[in-house]
Enzyme design. Structure first.
Site, PDB file in Angstrom:
ATOM      1  NE  ARG A 182      -3.094  -0.702  -3.219  1.00  0.00           N
ATOM      2  CZ  ARG A 182      -2.083  -1.408  -3.838  1.00  0.00           C
ATOM      3  NH1 ARG A 182      -2.274  -2.063  -4.895  1.00  0.00           N
ATOM      4  NH2 ARG A 182      -0.906  -1.678  -3.307  1.00  0.00           N
ATOM      5  NE  ARG A 226       3.786  -0.461  -0.316  1.00  0.00           N
ATOM      6  CZ  ARG A 226       4.641  -1.549  -0.199  1.00  0.00           C
ATOM      7  NH1 ARG A 226       5.739  -1.332   0.222  1.00  0.00           N
ATOM      8  NH2 ARG A 226       4.206  -2.572  -0.880  1.00  0.00           N
ATOM      9  NE  ARG A 231       7.637  -6.965  -1.407  1.00  0.00           N
ATOM     10  CZ  ARG A 231       6.247  -6.669  -1.642  1.00  0.00           C
ATOM     11  NH1 ARG A 231       5.418  -7.390  -1.552  1.00  0.00           N
ATOM     12  NH2 ARG A 231       6.161  -5.282  -1.717  1.00  0.00           N
ATOM     13  NE  ARG A 254       7.274  -2.786  -4.373  1.00  0.00           N
ATOM     14  CZ  ARG A 254       5.950  -3.118  -4.158  1.00  0.00           C
ATOM     15  NH1 ARG A 254       5.486  -4.305  -4.385  1.00  0.00           N
ATOM     16  NH2 ARG A 254       5.106  -2.207  -3.564  1.00  0.00           N
ATOM     17  CE  LYS A 268      -2.076  -7.003  -2.898  1.00  0.00           C
ATOM     18  NZ  LYS A 268      -1.450  -6.555  -1.678  1.00  0.00           N
TER      19      LYS A 268
HETATM   20  P1  AMP Z   1       1.720  -2.757  -5.064  1.00  0.00           P
HETATM   21  O1  AMP Z   1       2.953  -3.205  -5.913  1.00  0.00           O
HETATM   22  O2  AMP Z   1       0.313  -3.218  -5.379  1.00  0.00           O
HETATM   23  O3  AMP Z   1       2.031  -2.837  -3.674  1.00  0.00           O
HETATM   24  O4  AMP Z   1       1.728  -0.998  -5.668  1.00  0.00           O
HETATM   25  C1  AMP Z   1       2.595  -0.396  -5.237  1.00  0.00           C
HETATM   26  C2  AMP Z   1       2.103   1.183  -5.328  1.00  0.00           C
HETATM   27  O5  AMP Z   1       1.541   1.389  -6.652  1.00  0.00           O
HETATM   28  C3  AMP Z   1       1.008   1.465  -4.410  1.00  0.00           C
HETATM   29  O6  AMP Z   1       1.723   1.772  -3.271  1.00  0.00           O
HETATM   30  C4  AMP Z   1       0.309   2.684  -4.772  1.00  0.00           C
HETATM   31  O7  AMP Z   1       1.221   3.978  -4.713  1.00  0.00           O
HETATM   32  C5  AMP Z   1       0.481   2.286  -6.576  1.00  0.00           C
HETATM   33  N1  AMP Z   1      -0.893   1.517  -6.800  1.00  0.00           N
HETATM   34  C6  AMP Z   1      -0.909   0.159  -7.032  1.00  0.00           C
HETATM   35  N2  AMP Z   1      -2.047  -0.131  -7.526  1.00  0.00           N
HETATM   36  C7  AMP Z   1      -2.724   0.901  -7.068  1.00  0.00           C
HETATM   37  C8  AMP Z   1      -4.271   1.033  -7.310  1.00  0.00           C
HETATM   38  N3  AMP Z   1      -5.296   0.122  -7.578  1.00  0.00           N
HETATM   39  N4  AMP Z   1      -4.854   2.239  -6.950  1.00  0.00           N
HETATM   40  C9  AMP Z   1      -3.936   3.134  -6.505  1.00  0.00           C
HETATM   41  N5  AMP Z   1      -2.509   3.248  -6.510  1.00  0.00           N
HETATM   42  C10 AMP Z   1      -2.201   1.944  -6.848  1.00  0.00           C
END
Ligand code: AMP
Length: 211
Positions: free
Chosen positions: A84, A166, A122, A155, A9
Site C-alpha cells: 500500500r 481511507r 457493504r 466493518r 479487491k
Molecule cells: P483493508 O481491509 O485492506 O481495507 O484494511 C483495513 C485497514 O488495515 C486499513 O485501513 C489500514 O489501517 C490497515 N492495513 C491493511 N493493509 C495495510 C497495509 N498494507 N499497510 C498499512 N496498513 C494496512
C-alpha cells in the site's frame, strides 16, 4: 490486488484464490484478526485502523514476510491490500527477488463516488470472508452468509468519516503504486464497474497470459 477501498479487491481476490487454489492473503483481514485476538501487533495497529490510517510499514512488512514464507505460498499467492506504499512495494519486491516469485499487479478501478456508496452498504461474513452489498448483491437471507450461515457484520471502519480518511490515504500513499508497477510493465487495470464475473474472467485471462 491494488485499488481503493470498496473497489472489490477482496471479492476478486477471494474468487481468484479459489480458482487457482492459491492462498488469499489480506493484510486487512490479518490485522483485524490480530485485533480480535488481542495480540501485541493488534494492540499496536488498533488506533491506526480505527482512524483509517495506514499501520506503519515495519509492522505490516514483518507480518507479510512471515506469512509469505509459509509452505502454502510455494506455488503462488494472492496479496490483497498489500503493498500500500512504495516502501512496502520495495520490501515485497526484495522478498520475491530472493525466491524467484513473479509479480502481477491487478488494479481494480472504480470512481470515488461509487466507492463511497458501496462501502456504506457493504456487509462481510466474519467466518468465511464472503462479501455482500445490501443493494446490489444481498445475501439470500438478510444478515446471514449464503456460503456458511454465519451472521454478517459491517466493518467498524466503514463509517462515513473513516471512509473519507481511507480514501484520502489511498489517493495519497497507495495510488502512486499504479505508476510504479506500470513503469515496470507489471500493472493490469480492470474496470471495476462491471459485473463481478466479468471482472473475474478478465483477471483470470490476464493471469493465464502472463504464465
Ligand atoms: P483493508 O481491509 O485492506 O481495507 O484494511 C483495513 C485497514 O488495515 C486499513 O485501513 C489500514 O489501517 C490497515 N492495513 C491493511 N493493509 C495495510 C497495509 N498494507 N499497510 C498499512 N496498513 C494496512
Amino acid at each position: 490486488m491494488l485499488g481503493p477501498p470498496g473497489a472489490g479487491k477482496g471479492t476478486q481476490a477471494h474468487l481468484i484464490s479459489e480458482a487457482l487454489q492459491y492462498p488469499h492473503i489480506s493484510t486487512g483481514d490479518m490485522l483485524r484478526e490480530a485485533l480480535k485476538k488481542g495480540t501485541e501487533l493488534g494492540g499496536k495497529a488498533r488506533a491506526y485502523m480505527e482512524a483509517g490510517a495506514l499501520v506503519p510499514d515495519n509492522l505490516v512488512d514483518a507480518m507479510v514476510r512471515d506469512r509469505v514464507s509459509r509452505e502454502d505460498c510455494k506455488e503462488g499467492l494472492i496479496l490483497d491490500g498489500y503493498p500500500r506504499t512504495i516502501s512496502q512495494a520495495e520490501t515485497i519486491q526484495a522478498i520475491f527477488d530472493g525466491d524467484g516469485t513473479r509479480i502481477l499487479t491487478i488494479g481494480v478501478e472504480v470512481e470515488e463516488q461509487i466507492l463511497i456508496e458501496r462501502l456504506a452498504s457493504r456487509w462481510t461474513c466474519p467466518k468465511c470472508g464472503k462479501m455482500y452489498n445490501a443493494k446490489l448483491d444481498p445475501a439470500k437471507v438478510r444478515g446471514t452468509c449464503d456460503a456458511c450461515g454465519a451472521g454478517l457484520v459491517q466493518r467498524r471502519d466503514d463509517t462515513k468519516e473513516v471512509v473519507a480518511e481511507r480514501l484520502q490515504v489511498y489517493y495519497r500513499a497507495t495510488s502512486p503504486l499504479i505508476r510504479y508497477y506500470r513503469e515496470r510493465g507489471l500493472y493490469f487495470g480492470v474496470d471495476g464497474n462491471q459485473p463481478i464475473v466479468t471482472i473475474c474472467s478478465a483477471i483470470m485471462n490476464r493471469i493465464t497470459e502472463s504464465r
